[in-house]
Structures are given as structure tokens and as C-alpha cells.
Design an enzyme around this catalytic site. Structure first.
Site, PDB file in Angstrom:
ATOM      1  N   CYS A   1      -9.819 -12.737   0.750  1.00 57.13           N
ATOM      2  CA  CYS A   1     -11.119 -13.394   0.619  1.00 57.13           C
ATOM      3  C   CYS A   1     -12.245 -12.471   1.059  1.00 57.13           C
ATOM      4  CB  CYS A   1     -11.146 -14.658   1.467  1.00 57.13           C
ATOM      5  SG  CYS A   1      -9.758 -15.759   1.179  1.00 57.13           S
TER       6      CYS A   1
ATOM      7  N   ARG B   1     -10.960  -7.010  -3.863  1.00 57.78           N
ATOM      8  CA  ARG B   1     -10.058  -7.515  -2.842  1.00 57.78           C
ATOM      9  C   ARG B   1      -9.106  -8.577  -3.391  1.00 57.78           C
ATOM     10  NH1 ARG B   1     -12.231  -6.680   2.551  1.00 57.78           N
ATOM     11  NH2 ARG B   1     -11.341  -8.642   3.243  1.00 57.78           N
TER      12      ARG B   1
ATOM     13  N   TRP C   1      -9.194 -16.348  -1.992  1.00 62.36           N
ATOM     14  CA  TRP C   1      -7.831 -16.088  -2.440  1.00 62.36           C
ATOM     15  C   TRP C   1      -6.981 -17.201  -1.858  1.00 62.36           C
ATOM     16  CZ3 TRP C   1      -3.030 -14.377  -0.264  1.00 62.36           C
ATOM     17  CH2 TRP C   1      -2.132 -13.797  -1.177  1.00 62.36           C
TER      18      TRP C   1
ATOM     19  N   ASN D   1     -12.490 -16.560   6.212  1.00 61.51           N
ATOM     20  CA  ASN D   1     -11.306 -15.795   5.853  1.00 61.51           C
ATOM     21  C   ASN D   1     -10.234 -16.044   6.907  1.00 61.51           C
ATOM     22  OD1 ASN D   1     -12.817 -14.714   3.801  1.00 61.51           O
ATOM     23  ND2 ASN D   1     -12.851 -12.634   4.611  1.00 61.51           N
ATOM     24  N   GLY D   2      -8.967 -16.027   6.491  1.00 67.04           N
ATOM     25  CA  GLY D   2      -7.886 -16.180   7.453  1.00 67.04           C
ATOM     26  C   GLY D   2      -7.137 -17.479   7.272  1.00 67.04           C
TER      27      GLY D   2
ATOM     28  N   GLU E   1       7.906   3.595  -5.059  1.00 71.26           N
ATOM     29  CA  GLU E   1       6.463   3.482  -5.306  1.00 71.26           C
ATOM     30  C   GLU E   1       6.187   3.392  -6.802  1.00 71.26           C
ATOM     31  OE1 GLU E   1       2.272   3.445  -4.712  1.00 71.26           O
ATOM     32  OE2 GLU E   1       4.023   2.788  -3.567  1.00 71.26           O
TER      33      GLU E   1
ATOM     34  N   LYS F   1       4.298   0.254  -8.638  1.00 62.97           N
ATOM     35  CA  LYS F   1       3.103   0.387  -9.469  1.00 62.97           C
ATOM     36  C   LYS F   1       3.296  -0.287 -10.824  1.00 62.97           C
ATOM     37  CE  LYS F   1       0.444   2.146  -6.695  1.00 62.97           C
ATOM     38  NZ  LYS F   1       1.128   1.207  -5.809  1.00 62.97           N
TER      39      LYS F   1
ATOM     40  N   GLU G   1       3.298  -4.074 -10.394  1.00 64.60           N
ATOM     41  CA  GLU G   1       2.008  -4.588  -9.934  1.00 64.60           C
ATOM     42  C   GLU G   1       1.023  -4.799 -11.072  1.00 64.60           C
ATOM     43  OE1 GLU G   1       0.669  -3.193  -5.526  1.00 64.60           O
ATOM     44  OE2 GLU G   1       0.984  -1.582  -6.961  1.00 64.60           O
TER      45      GLU G   1
ATOM     46  N   HIS H   1      27.230   1.163  -7.250  1.00 72.32           N
ATOM     47  CA  HIS H   1      27.458   0.049  -6.333  1.00 72.32           C
ATOM     48  C   HIS H   1      26.724  -1.211  -6.771  1.00 72.32           C
ATOM     49  CE1 HIS H   1      29.644   2.603  -3.585  1.00 72.32           C
ATOM     50  NE2 HIS H   1      28.658   3.493  -3.638  1.00 72.32           N
TER      51      HIS H   1
ATOM     52  N   LYS I   1      -6.317  -6.827  -2.453  1.00 70.36           N
ATOM     53  CA  LYS I   1      -6.379  -5.448  -1.967  1.00 70.36           C
ATOM     54  C   LYS I   1      -6.104  -5.368  -0.475  1.00 70.36           C
ATOM     55  CE  LYS I   1      -7.131  -1.052  -2.307  1.00 70.36           C
ATOM     56  NZ  LYS I   1      -6.138  -0.216  -2.997  1.00 70.36           N
TER      57      LYS I   1
END
Length: 612
Positions: A2, A27, A75, A100-101, A484, A488, A491, A507, A607
Site C-alpha cells: 500500500c 508498489r 493492496w 498501511n500494515g 532467480e 522472473k 512473476e 530424483h 514491490k
């Protein structure tokens, strides 16, 4: 997560609030809203679901003006994305709040308020705060004191800003676990959750500490700490410019940030290495004393930063000869780790406000570690301010949700940590240190050469656009790079992707391999190359299609079902994680473009993750 913006001025603040929201879009959010007091001290509130431009449209239909106001991008945590759950939330008598939070005890507080006759129009924990402030105002009619009484009742994390028709000349804000800053202007002042929101109007900021409550007027700011004492917090001047967060000639922030990596890495190394030597004072005044005593390293991070930490573990143990453990921050907090003597605790975060990483740092400070080191991109962040040693990565603003330049600059910073530890463990004499530093200094030019593969990778991405799954392989320090790369791709293109050490194929993952699952492999010319080749044969034997980013001297060539992309020559062991990251970033970007997804703001992601 947020975003918060607030302003009190002698001019209409709505343009300031809206520009601030636009600068916080990176964000991640699902709704937006604002509340302003006009000349008659009447509160006007507008809220919309979706992008900030929807709020712009609403303002065109229902204009709002005022000299004091607050705005927010949400958010979703408590309650689905909807107009009724969007901020600001209001209570009686024209009191509005953005937050926020997460408030962990909101259900008990809500139940108490309902018994007192308060009615709720949303599912959020934020509306609980608004009504609690109103409740305290009825017993003690001072907004500042009512906010102080309210936050004393809250459990969890919050950054909140309040405006009220009954007190139309000031904003009141509070911080616990989530960042909030005050921007100082000329007879006008501002509030935001991120300095980026306010760069068009100020470069001077005050950062609230944990537990602070503040009031912001046009010509004055007052701050009290958690005990109620008036305190002075330092004024800091941001080095960021408003233009630094612009997209420029690039179609997306992510593409811009991929191409900024040579400069970002060079800036991270600048003034910290010279004449083949690491200047370890760059970690802080106490660095030499701490590094001399360090016998173990423990790194904690989340997401992409965790992958950087996982790369560093190989180098710290192989080059510096220091035992190193790595934890995901959200897991570290709950497993009661044992702390060996003289252990350096390292946190890594792009934003420096990642909730789990911050909580891990605060736990570590009570757990007997030798010292704490933050590797971070934001000098004003909580992580930096609460750590004893600091290495800033100098990547500049990273707007795209999928991290690129923050990751490679973290690897560069960790490379310097490897050199510093090796020096004090007698694992590197002056000549070896010079060689390690030289390899780091060569990185920007190597990344430049790797970026020249952009056209090749754009064409390669066409073979991924209709895929639903992908497998990434690597060995040694390149396994975290495969992780990574998979992150990406998932995402921003929404292609399901997983990464494995290549030796683990037999395996389990081999069961997934067929002609419809591309297998992406990073293959530098190192001691594990021959073993990696054997693993690739296992894939071809099952009909899997291989895409291999390989050293030109690896001996790997195109063949039926195997596409080899030649990487730059002479990439050394310590350089390979950074260099081999670049094509995986480009592959994810171009695959996402072909699939038509929102590259810079992928669905469901944020973000800066400021909640647990």
C-alpha cells in the site's frame, strides 16, 4: 504494498496527492482513494477500484479541491478489492484515515466498537482504527492525543495518517513496523510511505522512528516518541531526483532497469575498490573490528534477495573459508536458530522495509550475534537505520516489481563482503585480493556485452509464449541463478517455472520432462560443466527441449532439441552469477511481452512487502 500520500499547504493539494499516488503505483495495489478538506472544512472522499487513472476519471466527474488531504493505494489484506474496502476510511464527524500494515487484534477491537454502537461499512482492519480514534476523541477532544491513545491499543504493524473536519489545520500520523516519512516544504509539508512519492515537491525528509506519533502543519512539525516525549528527528536530504524514477525511452520500467545494470554495478563498486584493494570502511566505521572477529556468517532475506544470499553462501565458504548459513526471513523467525560464537548477521533487502526481514533483524539483535550488516538499496530505510554495518547497493530507484538491477548490485555488494572476509581469514593475500577485486571491476563491461544478446533472446522467447511450464537447471553457485530465472519467468509471464540443481533431475523432476516443457540451463565453463552435460543428456533422452546459455568454450553446440546461446567469453567463476542472470531476465521480459501481461505490475504482487 500500500502507498500513502498526504499534504497540508496554502494551495490545492489534490494534484500533489495524485502525482504521489502515480509515483507509488510500482508498489502494487488494487484500489485507490483520497480525502480532502475544502475551504469550509468539509470532507470530500473519492475511492475507486483498479488503477490510479480510474481515480483520475472519478475526479474529472466529481472534482475535489482542498488545502489539506490524504490519499492511498491499497493492496488487499483484510477484505476483497472493492470500493467499500478502499481507503481512506471514515468515522463520525468527518474523520478520515489511510493505513498501511496489518492490525492483528482488529477483531477484538471491532467487537468492542460494535457493542458501543459503531457500524462498519468495510471488512478492513483500517476502519477499526478510524472508529477507535473517534471513540477517544469523545473522551479527549484533541486529535493528536486521540491518535496516541488509539495506537497504544493496536497490535501489529501500521503507518497511518489522519485528517479531521474538527481539526482542519493538521495531519496526525504514526508509525510502528511500516515506513512513513515527512517531507518538508516552504510553508507546506507532506507525508508519504516512500520518498519517491514526494520528490517533485521536496528533497528534505524526516523519517519517523518506531512508535513515533507526529503532527504536521503548514509551518511546523511536532514529533513524540512512544513514551510521549517531544523529540527531534534528523532532517535528511535525499540524493534521488524526480527524474530517476521516470521510464524514459524504454517501453517498461523493467526493461530500463535491466539496461541500467552496468551503471548500477559500477556505482555500487565506485569508491569502495581502488588499486586492486577493497576499502572495507565502506561497510561502516566498525567494519574492520567486526570482520576481524567474524568466524561465521548467517544471511537472512526474502524472494530475489534470498537467491543473492544463496549465491553468496558458495563464495563465502569456498573463497573466504567461513561457514555460512542462509535462511528465508519468514522461516528464520520461527525456528529458534542456534547462534555460533562470533557470527555476523547479514540481511539483504531492496527496499529495506521488508516486514519479515526487518523482524528477523530485530530478533537477531537480541540473539547474541557479533554484529549486524544490511545490504540494501535505500539509504533512508528502516533496515539501514537499525543495522550496525551497512553496504548500500546504489541501484537507484527500482520501479518494476520484478527485481533486476537490485539483484545484480546485491551480488556485487556480496562480492565485496567475500573479499573482506577472505582478507581477515587469511584466505586471500594481496595478490589474490587484487584478482578478486579486478573480477568485480570487470563486471559492468561484461554485463554490457551480455545485453547485446537482447535480439537473440527476443526471438528465443517466441518459443516460450505458448508454454505453461518450464524447468530451470544450474549447478553450484549457478543453481540460485536458475532459481532467480524461474522466479522472473513466473512473476511476469505467469508461466509456471521451477528450478532444480541439475544433479537432482533423477530424483523426481525428470518425471515432468517432455516435449512441451522447455528446460533452460545456465552452463558456464567451470568445474561442474562435465557433470552438467551428463544431466542435460538425461533431459534429451526423455524428449525434453533444451535451451542452454553456455560459455563458447564449453563444447556445447546446437543439435536436435538443443538450442545453445553463446555467452561472452572468459567469464570467471565469481563473475558468472551476475553475467548469467542477464539473459534470464531478458527471456522473462520478452516472454511476458508476447503473452501480453503487465510487466511492471504483475497481478497479485507488490514491490515492497511490508506485511508478514
Amino acid at each position: 504494498m500500500c502507498g500513502i500520500v498526504g499534504a497540508v499547504a496554502g494551495r490545492d493539494v489534490v494534484p500533489i496527492l495524485m502525482e504521489g499516488l502515480r509515483r507509488l503505483e510500482y508498489r502494487g495495489y488494487d484500489s485507490a482513494g483520497l480525502a480532502v478538506l475544502n475551504g469550509s472544512s468539509h470532507l470530500t472522499r473519492l475511492r475507486t477500484v483498479g488503477k490510479v487513472r480510474r481515480l483520475d476519471d472519478a475526479l474529472a466527474q466529481t472534482p475535489a479541491h482542498g488545502q489539506i488531504g490524504i490519499a492511498h493505494t491499497r493492496w488487499a489484506t483484510h477484505g476483497v478489492p472493492s470500493e467499500r474496502n478502499a481507503h481512506p476510511h471514515i468515522s463520525r464527524d468527518g474523520l478520515a484515515i489511510v493505513h498501511n500494515g496489518i492490525i492483528e487484534n482488529h477483531e477484538a477491537l471491532r467487537a468492542d466498537l460494535e457493542r458501543r454502537g459503531y457500524q462498519f461499512s468495510s471488512e478492513t482492519d483500517t476502519e477499526v482504527i478510524a472508529h477507535r480514534i473517534d471513540l477517544h476523541l469523545r473522551a479527549q477532544p484533541d486529535l493528536f492525543q486521540a491518535v496516541r491513545a488509539t495506537v497504544a491499543e493496536l497490535s501489529g504493524a501500521y503507518a497511518l495518517v489522519v485528517v479531521s473536519e474538527r481539526d482542519p489545520d493538521r495531519l496526525v500520523l504514526a508509525r510502528q513496523g511500516c515506513p512513513v516519512v515527512i517531507g518538508l516544504g516552504a510553508e507546506e509539508n507532506f507525508v508519504a510511505s516512500d520518498v519517491a512519492a514526494l520528490l517533485p515537491v521536496t528533497r528534505r525528509f524526516i523519517f519517523l522512528e518506531e512508535g513515533d506519533v507526529a503532527e504536521v502543519r503548514r509551518k511546523a512539525v511536532r514529533i513524540c516518541d512512544r513514551s510521549g516525549r517531544s523529540v527531534e528527528r534528523p532532517v535528511r536530504e535525499s540524493e534521488l531526483s524526480a527524474e530517476a524514477a521516470e521510464r524514459g525511452e524504454f517501453a517498461h520500467y523493467m526493461l530500463k532497469e535491466i539496461h541500467e545494470q552496468p551503471r548500477a554495478i559500477a556505482d555500487t563498486l565506485a569508491e569502495r575498490v581502488a588499486n586492486g584493494r577493497l576499502l572495507e570502511a565502506a561497510f561502516g566505521p566498525a567494519a574492520t573490528a567486526v570482520l576481524r572477529r567474524t568466524r561465521n556468517v548467517h544471511i537472512v532475506a526474502c524472494g530475489t534477495s534470498y537467491h543473492a544470499a544463496s549465491v553468496a553462501r558458495y563464495f563465502i565458504e569456498q573463497i573466504s573459508k567461513v561457514p555460512c548459513s542462509v535462511d528465508i526471513a519468514s522461516e528464520y523467525r520461527y525456528r529458534s536458530p542456534l547462534v555460533p560464537p562470533d557470527t555476523l548477521f547479514v540481511t539483504i533487502s531492496q527496499s529495506g522495509e521488508t516486514a519479515d526481514t526487518l523482524a528477523a533483524l530485530r530478533l537477531a539483535r537480541q540473539s547474541g550475534y557479533l554484529s549486524t550488516l544490511a545490504i540494501c538499496n535505500v539509504p533512508e530505510s528502516s533496515l539501514v537505520r537499525e543495522s550496525e554495518l551497512v553496504m548500500l547497493t546504489r541501484a537507484g530507484p527500482e520501479i518494476g516489481v520484478a527485481s533486476t538491477k537490485a539483484f545484480t548490485t546485491q551480488l556485487a555488494a556480496l562480492g565485496m563482503l567475500v573479499v573482506a572476509l577472505a582478507r581477515h581469514q587469511a584466505a586471500a593475500d594481496a595478490e589474490r585480493e587484487r584478482g578478486l577485486v579486478t573480477r568485480l571491476v570487470e563486471l559492468p563491461a561484461m554485463v554490457e556485452r551480455t545485453l547485446e544478446l537482447d535480439g537473440v533472446i527476443r526471438r528465443l522467447a517466441e518459443r516460450f509464449a505458448d508454454k505453461h511450464h518450464a524447468l530451470f537447471l544450474g549447478r553450484g553457485a549457478l543453481h540460485p541463478i536458475a532459481m532467480e530465472g524461474a522466479l522472473k519467468l513466473k512473476e511476469i509471464s505467469y508461466i509456471h517455472a521451477e528450478a532444480y540443481p541439475a544433479g537432482e533431475l533423477k530424483h523426481g523432476p525428470l518425471a515432468l520432462v517432455d516435449a512441451d516443457m522447455p528446460v533452460v540451463t545456465v552452463a558456464p565453463n567451470n568445474d561442474l560443466l562435465e557433470k552438467l552435460k551428463s544431466n542435460l543428456q538425461e533431459v534429451r533422452a526423455r524428449g525434453g527441449e533444451l535451451f542452454v546459455f553456455a560459455d563458447p568454450e564449453s563444447g556445447l553446440r546446437d543439435s536436435d532439441g538443443v538450442t545453445v546461446i553463446a555467452m561472452p567469453r572468459h567469464v570467471t567463476y565469481v563473475q558468472s552469477p551476475v553475467v548469467y542472470t542477464i539473459p534470464l531476465q531478458l527471456l522473462a521480459y520478452h516472454a511476458a511481452i508476447l503473452k501480453g501481461t503487465d510487466v511492471d505490475q504483475p497481478r497479485n504482487l507488490a514491490k515492497s512487502v511490508t506485511v508478514e
